[in-house]
Motif scaffolding. Structure first.
Motif, PDB file in Angstrom:
ATOM      1  N   ASP A 255       0.849  -1.188   0.000  1.00  0.00           N
ATOM      2  CA  ASP A 255       0.000   0.000   0.000  1.00  0.00           C
ATOM      3  C   ASP A 255       0.889   1.244   0.000  1.00  0.00           C
ATOM      4  N   CYS A 256       0.423   2.309  -0.658  1.00  0.00           N
ATOM      5  CA  CYS A 256       1.270   3.494  -0.869  1.00  0.00           C
ATOM      6  C   CYS A 256       1.016   4.659   0.078  1.00  0.00           C
ATOM      7  N   HIS A 257       0.078   4.527   1.016  1.00  0.00           N
ATOM      8  CA  HIS A 257      -0.276   5.695   1.815  1.00  0.00           C
ATOM      9  C   HIS A 257      -0.649   5.263   3.234  1.00  0.00           C
ATOM     10  N   PRO A 258      -0.114   5.935   4.252  1.00  0.00           N
ATOM     11  CA  PRO A 258      -0.369   5.507   5.635  1.00  0.00           C
ATOM     12  C   PRO A 258      -1.819   5.654   6.076  1.00  0.00           C
ATOM     13  N   LYS A 259      -2.610   6.482   5.391  1.00  0.00           N
ATOM     14  CA  LYS A 259      -3.999   6.691   5.786  1.00  0.00           C
ATOM     15  C   LYS A 259      -4.977   5.812   5.009  1.00  0.00           C
ATOM     16  N   TYR A 260      -4.447   4.977   4.113  1.00  0.00           N
ATOM     17  CA  TYR A 260      -5.349   4.175   3.286  1.00  0.00           C
ATOM     18  C   TYR A 260      -5.892   2.966   4.023  1.00  0.00           C
ATOM     19  N   ILE A 261      -5.008   2.144   4.555  1.00  0.00           N
ATOM     20  CA  ILE A 261      -5.423   0.902   5.193  1.00  0.00           C
ATOM     21  C   ILE A 261      -4.271   0.380   6.047  1.00  0.00           C
ATOM     22  N   ARG A 262      -4.570  -0.536   6.966  1.00  0.00           N
ATOM     23  CA  ARG A 262      -3.524  -1.102   7.810  1.00  0.00           C
ATOM     24  C   ARG A 262      -2.512  -1.877   6.979  1.00  0.00           C
ATOM     25  N   GLY A 263      -1.245  -1.762   7.369  1.00  0.00           N
ATOM     26  CA  GLY A 263      -0.203  -2.519   6.692  1.00  0.00           C
ATOM     27  C   GLY A 263       0.763  -1.675   5.894  1.00  0.00           C
ATOM     28  N   PRO A 266       6.453   2.086   5.887  1.00  0.00           N
ATOM     29  CA  PRO A 266       7.185   3.319   5.618  1.00  0.00           C
ATOM     30  C   PRO A 266       8.447   3.054   4.795  1.00  0.00           C
ATOM     31  N   PRO A 267       8.836   4.000   3.959  1.00  0.00           N
ATOM     32  CA  PRO A 267      10.029   3.786   3.120  1.00  0.00           C
ATOM     33  C   PRO A 267      11.264   3.391   3.913  1.00  0.00           C
ATOM     34  N   GLU A 268      11.398   3.938   5.130  1.00  0.00           N
ATOM     35  CA  GLU A 268      12.591   3.619   5.923  1.00  0.00           C
ATOM     36  C   GLU A 268      12.547   2.202   6.486  1.00  0.00           C
ATOM     37  N   VAL A 295       0.843   8.955  -5.631  1.00  0.00           N
ATOM     38  CA  VAL A 295       1.102  10.380  -5.840  1.00  0.00           C
ATOM     39  C   VAL A 295       0.606  11.205  -4.652  1.00  0.00           C
ATOM     40  N   LYS A 296      -0.506  10.786  -4.050  1.00  0.00           N
ATOM     41  CA  LYS A 296      -1.048  11.512  -2.903  1.00  0.00           C
ATOM     42  C   LYS A 296      -0.079  11.488  -1.726  1.00  0.00           C
ATOM     43  N   TYR A 297       0.731  10.449  -1.637  1.00  0.00           N
ATOM     44  CA  TYR A 297       1.762  10.377  -0.599  1.00  0.00           C
ATOM     45  C   TYR A 297       2.659  11.612  -0.656  1.00  0.00           C
ATOM     46  N   LYS A 298       3.009  12.019  -1.870  1.00  0.00           N
ATOM     47  CA  LYS A 298       3.803  13.240  -2.064  1.00  0.00           C
ATOM     48  C   LYS A 298       2.963  14.480  -1.790  1.00  0.00           C
ATOM     49  N   GLU A 299       1.759  14.517  -2.347  1.00  0.00           N
ATOM     50  CA  GLU A 299       0.928  15.714  -2.234  1.00  0.00           C
ATOM     51  C   GLU A 299       0.513  15.998  -0.795  1.00  0.00           C
ATOM     52  N   TRP A 305       8.632  13.033  -3.049  1.00  0.00           N
ATOM     53  CA  TRP A 305       8.353  12.220  -4.218  1.00  0.00           C
ATOM     54  C   TRP A 305       7.196  11.267  -3.919  1.00  0.00           C
ATOM     55  N   PRO A 306       6.595  10.706  -4.944  1.00  0.00           N
ATOM     56  CA  PRO A 306       5.605   9.642  -4.706  1.00  0.00           C
ATOM     57  C   PRO A 306       6.244   8.483  -3.947  1.00  0.00           C
ATOM     58  N   TYR A 307       5.407   7.710  -3.291  1.00  0.00           N
ATOM     59  CA  TYR A 307       5.900   6.585  -2.488  1.00  0.00           C
ATOM     60  C   TYR A 307       6.742   5.637  -3.323  1.00  0.00           C
ATOM     61  N   SER A 308       6.281   5.325  -4.539  1.00  0.00           N
ATOM     62  CA  SER A 308       7.016   4.373  -5.378  1.00  0.00           C
ATOM     63  C   SER A 308       8.435   4.847  -5.651  1.00  0.00           C
TER      64      SER A 308
END
Length: 337
Positions: A255-263, A266-268, A295-299, A305-308
């Motif tokens: 998953d690309c965003h911490p607010k989307y769903i559990r799991g 983080p990049p680190e 992209v929302k991860y960046k915004e 940058w985007p999560y990817s």
């Protein structure tokens, strides 16, 4: 005055430009992307723009859904276009661009919602025929995505559905065109040797190039958690060993965003997860869900940058051989035997 032995500047710049372009188009090894579904396709999350990053070797357009019991499949490719009114046909040129830079574009069937069924073999045959004729054949059918010839099909099947007939769909598609790419995605929960995932028997046909286990979700104990990785490691081991010899390679879907769903990883922390997965010879990278959240991860200010893009270097590093390949092979031997 420049020395006569100095290389001409313009040819050198042209060569550097060509090298950069080739590097961008060839650098996507190990990463796949889901694009679409019914979330906002924000401006910077366009399909062609994603392919221009050079980070992805495969894009799955999600989803073709809501089929079964006589219902024709419904395309739901996101709020960026309205498929029923023909508003997604503009994607034809973007798909063709992606394919021109060696990005494989697949149609993802199914989806999160359990609004689709294969109640019998006849429905499976009907679905395969529809998917092939409209999206894969190259017959010039002006379908929801225009006159496209996609590279294959991704099976993203709701985890509550039965196992029956997905293998029939896969077999039919390969009979239509043996060169089609078939991939599959399921939640990471899977017990070794147990048909507890809908595409279990489909994966056992030996027709799938790769499978990605989704390591995110509210109800899955197998998500990656730093300091508590036992369930994650067990799931990876079950997936990689159960389909050894049947599926080409294995990836995790993140998953690309911490607010989307559990799991969310983080990049680190992604390196820790990949260090576990890369122990297995069939490991080949990561799939990210999905471009909107990417992209929302960046915004939303989490990174520049985007999560990817933030995890891309870690994914590439994870594909490099270990210092001692024998360790990986010995690990696999211990797991299998």
């Amino acid at each position: 005055m420049a020395s006569s032995s100095s290389p001409p500047l313009l040819p050198l710049l042209l060569l550097l430009g060509m090298f950069s372009a080739l590097r961008a188009h060839a650098s996507g090894k190990g990463m796949a992307l889901y694009w679409g579904w019914h979330v906002n396709n924000i401006t910077a999350a366009g399909l062609e723009m994603a392919c221009k990053t050079g980070q992805f070797e495969q894009v799955n357009i999600a989803f073709l859904t809501d089929f079964g019991y006589g219902k024709p499949p419904t395309p739901d490719f996101g709020t960026g276009c309205d498929a029923p009114s023909g508003g997604c046909k503009y994607l034809q040129s973007e798909i063709e661009y992606c394919q021109s830079v060696n990005v494989k574009v697949l149609l993802s069937i199914g989806g999160f919602d359990a609004t689709y069924r294969l109640p019998n073999e006849e429905e499976a045959h009907r679905l395969a025929a529809h998917v092939y004729n409209v999206y894969l054949s190259g017959y010039g059918v002006d379908g929801p995505l225009g006159k496209v010839k996609l590279d294959g099909v991704d099976f993203w099947i709701n985890d509550t559905l039965p196992t029956a007939y997905w293998d029939v769909v896969a077999e039919d598609l390969k009979r239509y065109d043996e060169k089609l790419i078939l991939t599959g995605s399921q939640a990471c929960n899977h017990s070794l040797g147990v048909p507890d995932i809908p595409i279990f028997y489909a994966l056992k046909t030996g027709l799938f190039s790769r499978v990605w286990a989704r390591v995110f979700g509210d109800y899955y104990p197998c998500v990656y958690e730093r300091g508590n990785t036992a369930s994650f490691e067990s799931a990876v081991r079950n997936w990689t060993t159960d389909f050894e010899g049947y599926v080409g390679d294995f990836r995790i879907a993140v998953d690309c965003h911490p607010k989307y769903i559990r799991g969310f990883i983080p990049p680190e922390e992604i390196e820790g997860a990949l260090d576990i997965v890369r122990k297995y010879p069939r490991y080949s990278g990561v799939a990210v869900w999905n471009r909107h959240w990417d992209v929302k991860y960046k915004e939303d200010g989490y990174a520049k940058w985007p999560y990817s893009e933030t995890i891309y270097p870690h994914v590439q590093d994870s594909l490099e051989p270990d210092d001692d390949d024998a360790v990986r092979h010995q690990h696999l031997h211990e797991v299998v035997f």
